[in-house]
Design a protein around this motif. Sequence first.
Motif, PDB file in Angstrom:
ATOM      1  N   LEU A  11       0.825  -1.209   0.000  1.00  0.00           N
ATOM      2  CA  LEU A  11       0.000   0.000   0.000  1.00  0.00           C
ATOM      3  C   LEU A  11       0.859   1.260   0.000  1.00  0.00           C
ATOM      4  CD1 LEU A  11      -2.812  -1.087   2.503  1.00  0.00           C
ATOM      5  CD2 LEU A  11      -2.915  -0.992   0.008  1.00  0.00           C
ATOM      6  N   ASP A  12       1.936   1.246   0.767  1.00  0.00           N
ATOM      7  CA  ASP A  12       2.848   2.392   0.786  1.00  0.00           C
ATOM      8  C   ASP A  12       3.453   2.626  -0.596  1.00  0.00           C
ATOM      9  OD1 ASP A  12       2.580   3.241   3.433  1.00  0.00           O
ATOM     10  OD2 ASP A  12       4.069   1.802   4.169  1.00  0.00           O
ATOM     11  N   CYS A  13       3.857   1.537  -1.264  1.00  0.00           N
ATOM     12  CA  CYS A  13       4.441   1.655  -2.600  1.00  0.00           C
ATOM     13  C   CYS A  13       3.436   2.222  -3.592  1.00  0.00           C
ATOM     14  CB  CYS A  13       4.938   0.297  -3.079  1.00  0.00           C
ATOM     15  SG  CYS A  13       6.468  -0.259  -2.315  1.00  0.00           S
ATOM     16  N   LEU A  14       2.213   1.726  -3.531  1.00  0.00           N
ATOM     17  CA  LEU A  14       1.187   2.199  -4.459  1.00  0.00           C
ATOM     18  C   LEU A  14       0.887   3.676  -4.243  1.00  0.00           C
ATOM     19  CD1 LEU A  14      -1.209  -0.874  -4.408  1.00  0.00           C
ATOM     20  CD2 LEU A  14       0.248  -0.127  -6.296  1.00  0.00           C
ATOM     21  N   ARG A  15       0.826   4.091  -2.994  1.00  0.00           N
ATOM     22  CA  ARG A  15       0.598   5.507  -2.708  1.00  0.00           C
ATOM     23  C   ARG A  15       1.750   6.364  -3.207  1.00  0.00           C
ATOM     24  NH1 ARG A  15      -2.145   6.097   3.348  1.00  0.00           N
ATOM     25  NH2 ARG A  15      -4.313   5.789   2.659  1.00  0.00           N
ATOM     26  N   SER A  16       2.974   5.873  -3.034  1.00  0.00           N
ATOM     27  CA  SER A  16       4.142   6.635  -3.499  1.00  0.00           C
ATOM     28  C   SER A  16       4.177   6.736  -5.020  1.00  0.00           C
ATOM     29  CB  SER A  16       5.429   5.979  -2.992  1.00  0.00           C
ATOM     30  OG  SER A  16       5.619   4.698  -3.593  1.00  0.00           O
ATOM     31  N   LEU A  17       3.520   5.790  -5.705  1.00  0.00           N
ATOM     32  CA  LEU A  17       3.441   5.819  -7.162  1.00  0.00           C
ATOM     33  C   LEU A  17       2.256   6.641  -7.659  1.00  0.00           C
ATOM     34  CD1 LEU A  17       4.283   2.073  -7.896  1.00  0.00           C
ATOM     35  CD2 LEU A  17       5.743   4.055  -8.305  1.00  0.00           C
ATOM     36  N   GLY A  18       1.533   7.245  -6.736  1.00  0.00           N
ATOM     37  CA  GLY A  18       0.433   8.117  -7.108  1.00  0.00           C
ATOM     38  C   GLY A  18      -0.930   7.475  -7.151  1.00  0.00           C
TER      39      GLY A  18
END
Length: 279
Positions: free
Chosen positions: A95-102
């Motif tokens: 989830l953190d990665c997806l948020r960081s990818l916008g």
Amino acid sequence: MDLQVDSKTKSKKHSKKESKTESKTDSEKDCATHQTSHQKSLLSAMPLFSTVVVSTDDKQIAKIAQKYGAAVPFLRPSNLADDTTATLPVIAHALDCLRSLGVSIKDDTPICVLYPTAPLIDSSDILRSFEVFLCSKCEYVFFANELPKNPLRGFTLESTQNIQHKCTPKSSTKTSTKTSSVDFADSSTLCGTPQMLFSRYQNVRSQDLPPVYVDAGVLYWGRASSFLAQKPIFSSHSRAIALEPSRSQDIDTMSDWQLAKRKFLAKAPQRTKNKKPKK
């Protein structure tokens, strides 16, 4: 927007697993305890997930996932891909990665973690677990299996000891032209004093014991904020749905794999029967 995240993790029995995390935006309305038939028909008609995102540390698995239409926007770091890695850190990382990818993932967005090592689960099971999640004000919803052997009358062995013994077969009374004596190898028997785990159930008949359940290891529904905070799943703020043993199978050994295959093949005739012929 619908979002589905798929992740690879390990089982509690030290075998690698892949898991799926799937999410879907939800309205702010509270769900009634019992949905109307109209609500259920609408929920059944709408697609539950539109995007699958796989979290894995393996490039080959990533290619296979992409081949079948899943997205793999990141690779899992090695510290989250060993035999002792738990599910919650993996989902939080995804989830953190997806948020960081916008990717827009709100705190109240429902997330579904689905293990790919759960081949026996049906789409109807995923749908009804989602309905339970919408209708209950809880942190998580997951499936559970009833234990076939109730542990409430279980006991430990105290003051254990190994008794060494040697077995020698009795000589045969029948005469034979070829005779041979065979001595079995030395072995030991573990024995000890039984100590009841729950003394209050000592005199309760097994059929009168309350059923005991364990995690089926199939899927977990929870909101993004719960997974990001890594709140414990097995708690009073969760709800468990009883699942038939035929719908789940832990796959950690070759014996588990063979049993899962037998269960799947047992369901195959029913799948073929329900399949509509092509026009």
